[in-house]
Write an enzyme that holds these catalytic residues in place. Structure first.
Site, PDB file in Angstrom:
ATOM      1  N   HIS A 160     -90.645  19.051  -1.722  1.00 58.66           N
ATOM      2  CA  HIS A 160     -90.890  17.684  -2.175  1.00 58.66           C
ATOM      3  C   HIS A 160     -91.794  16.986  -1.155  1.00 58.66           C
ATOM      4  O   HIS A 160     -91.868  17.379   0.005  1.00 58.66           O
ATOM      5  CB  HIS A 160     -89.580  16.902  -2.281  1.00 58.66           C
ATOM      6  CG  HIS A 160     -88.679  17.371  -3.371  1.00 58.66           C
ATOM      7  ND1 HIS A 160     -88.948  17.164  -4.702  1.00 58.66           N
ATOM      8  CD2 HIS A 160     -87.496  18.044  -3.324  1.00 58.66           C
ATOM      9  CE1 HIS A 160     -87.974  17.670  -5.439  1.00 58.66           C
ATOM     10  NE2 HIS A 160     -87.081  18.213  -4.625  1.00 58.66           N
ATOM     11  N   CYS A 214     -89.498  22.391  -7.129  1.00 57.98           N
ATOM     12  CA  CYS A 214     -88.046  22.490  -6.969  1.00 57.98           C
ATOM     13  C   CYS A 214     -87.393  23.049  -8.244  1.00 57.98           C
ATOM     14  O   CYS A 214     -87.564  24.216  -8.550  1.00 57.98           O
ATOM     15  CB  CYS A 214     -87.473  21.141  -6.560  1.00 57.98           C
ATOM     16  SG  CYS A 214     -85.830  21.255  -5.793  1.00 57.98           S
TER      17      CYS A 214
END
Length: 494
Positions: free
Chosen positions: A432, A328
């Site tokens: 994630h 991310c």
């Protein structure tokens, strides 16, 4: 719907864990129970099936309650991006960034969102087990409170207060907290729970008797210190794990605004892997893999990373054949350039990235929130994978022509995600939860050590085992029947 609230004398007193335990205990008894936290402040969040964002603790509590996570379980989520400001998320969607003073004035509006969620849940559940935030005795935060007694007064529910004896001063914490409450708030406190006790319970009995006599409130139980309890953390990072003879070594950079560090729990719990977090002033040790994690303030954390000299250490690590994974915000840092023209996360504007992959990232005002699945391309073979996305940036550039994974279907229409470098040493993804399945862990291990025989653990199975262990211990050491009586027959006057 009945409502029972758990408040704590301090942060980390055990509120989240007790709520999870009660949810599992009541669910096992056939009660349709749901967790609830009116206001949460945390950088560890989860994505619900309908594309909303809630605190990680409430997602765990939903698992404990055996129900799918939904945005109403945590109507207000604050994600700090500075010492005085946070992104405000209402019913799963980012509203805006606010400074602490502005949010204090916004609390009256936020309470409406909280009560709306309470009402919607009341139509589908028999019992709501509610987690407070911090302490109800924070004098400076009591005006327009929505997280603790302000909420309890608004919905007229009973409260039990938990305190951590392991830190010391447990009787002062409980008596002092009670003393700082108003008369009506004191009346709705129906009992105490003492958490993390070690030793001979007989030596504590005199203090328990005194506490009950002094406050005229029952001690509902004393919970033992549970060693090696491995559940998703709301905030605290387990800095290191103890591995005698690790087969693989991984370093995660502990950024000031690290988010979703639970991504790496499955790796940390793997007995053959030594995973450690590298903190401020520490050098990156000799490892097989360096992970740059997610961040709630990427530009600020990128500057921190460079100030620590970690960028030079990463370059040296790669020169000696090590590997790097960015997740991310960590992915965004790996590129050539990063811009935040709308001040989504900060007022820093833009910065050069680490230059380890040929792409650029621009943060936008629209946050991507989705649960996704796809095909992972990490080891030149296609493996099914799943996870979730929480990011505001869009990355573009030639490096992304060799993607980390291909989506089966994406709500925003994206086809691929991330990149794998031509030399196979650097990779990045927005995904994630990549290691929340044994398949994800296995692919990472193969990337690092192709001939490894490490058998990955199943973090979801481990979570279930830990929740059942927790529920069993709590049921054994708390007076559950008295707790049921408290919420079934609550009366402020008695």
């Amino acid at each position: 719907m009945k409502t029972l609230m758990v408040q704590g004398t301090t942060s980390d007193a055990g509120k989240s864990t007790l709520v999870a335990a009660l949810c599992r205990i009541f669910a096992n008894r056939g009660i349709k129970v749901a967790p609830f936290k009116p206001q949460n402040m945390a950088l560890n969040s989860a994505v619900t099936e309908d594309g909303g964002e809630i605190g990680r603790a409430q997602a765990l509590q939903a698992v404990a309650a055996k129900v799918p996570a939904e945005v109403d379980f945590n109507p207000i989520l604050l994600k700090p991006n500075s010492d005085t400001g946070a992104q405000v998320i209402v019913h799963g969607k980012a509203l805006s960034n606010m400074e602490a003073g502005s949010y204090h004035d916004y609390k009256k509006v936020a309470m409406d969102a909280v009560l709306t969620s309470q009402q919607r849940l009341s139509e589908r559940f028999e019992l709501l087990v509610v987690e407070g935030a911090g302490s109800p005795a924070e004098i400076n935060l009591r005006e327009n409170d929505i997280a603790n007694m302000g909420y309890a007064e608004a919905v007229d529910c009973p409260v039990i207060i938990i305190a951590d004896i392991d830190k010391g001063g447990v009787f002062a914490h409980l008596v002092g907290t009670l003393a700082l409450l108003s008369e009506s708030e004191q009346a709705r406190v129906k009992g105490f729970v003492i958490n993390r006790f070690r030793g001979d319970i007989a030596l504590l009995q005199g203090g328990l008797d005194w506490l009950e006599q002094y406050t005229n409130k029952p001690v509902l139980g004393v919970l033992p210190y549970l060693h090696d309890l491995a559940l998703d953390a709301e905030d605290a990072v387990a800095i290191t794990n103890q591995v005698d003879k690790p087969q693989l070594r991984i370093a995660v950079l502990l950024l000031p605004h690290i988010s979703n560090h639970t991504d790496f729990d499955a790796l940390r719990l793997q007995p053959e892997i030594d995973l450690q977090y590298v903190r401020h002033t520490q050098a990156i040790p000799s490892v097989d893999l360096i992970i740059i994690p997610g961040s709630k303030n990427v530009l600020s954390d990128l500057a921190f990373l460079k100030n620590e000299g970690w960028h030079k250490q990463i370059t040296r690590h790669l020169r000696y054949g090590g590997k790097v994974l960015g997740v991310c915000g960590g992915l965004q840092m790996l590129g050539n350039y990063l811009a935040d023209p709308h001040a989504v996360e900060s007022n820093l504007g833009s910065a050069e990235g680490l230059g380890l992959a040929d792409f650029e990232t621009q943060l936008g005002q629209q946050k991507v929130l989705s649960q996704v699945s796809g095909i992972l391309h990490l080891n030149n073979r296609d493996k099914a994978i799943s996870g979730y996305e929480i990011h505001a940036g869009i990355s573009q550039g030639p490096a992304l022509d060799k993607p980390f994974l291909s989506f089966n279907e994406h709500p925003s229409g994206f086809k691929v995600d991330g990149f794998i470098s031509d030399d196979n040493q650097v990779a990045g993804t927005y995904l994630h939860g990549l290691f929340d399945t044994p398949e994800g862990v296995s692919e990472l291990i193969t990337w690092l050590a192709p001939n490894s025989q490490i058998k990955p653990i199943d973090i979801n199975l481990n979570r279930e085992q830990q929740l059942n262990r927790l529920a069993s211990v709590v049921a054994e050491n708390l007076d559950i029947e008295q707790i049921i009586n408290i919420y079934e027959n609550f009366n402020l006057e008695t």
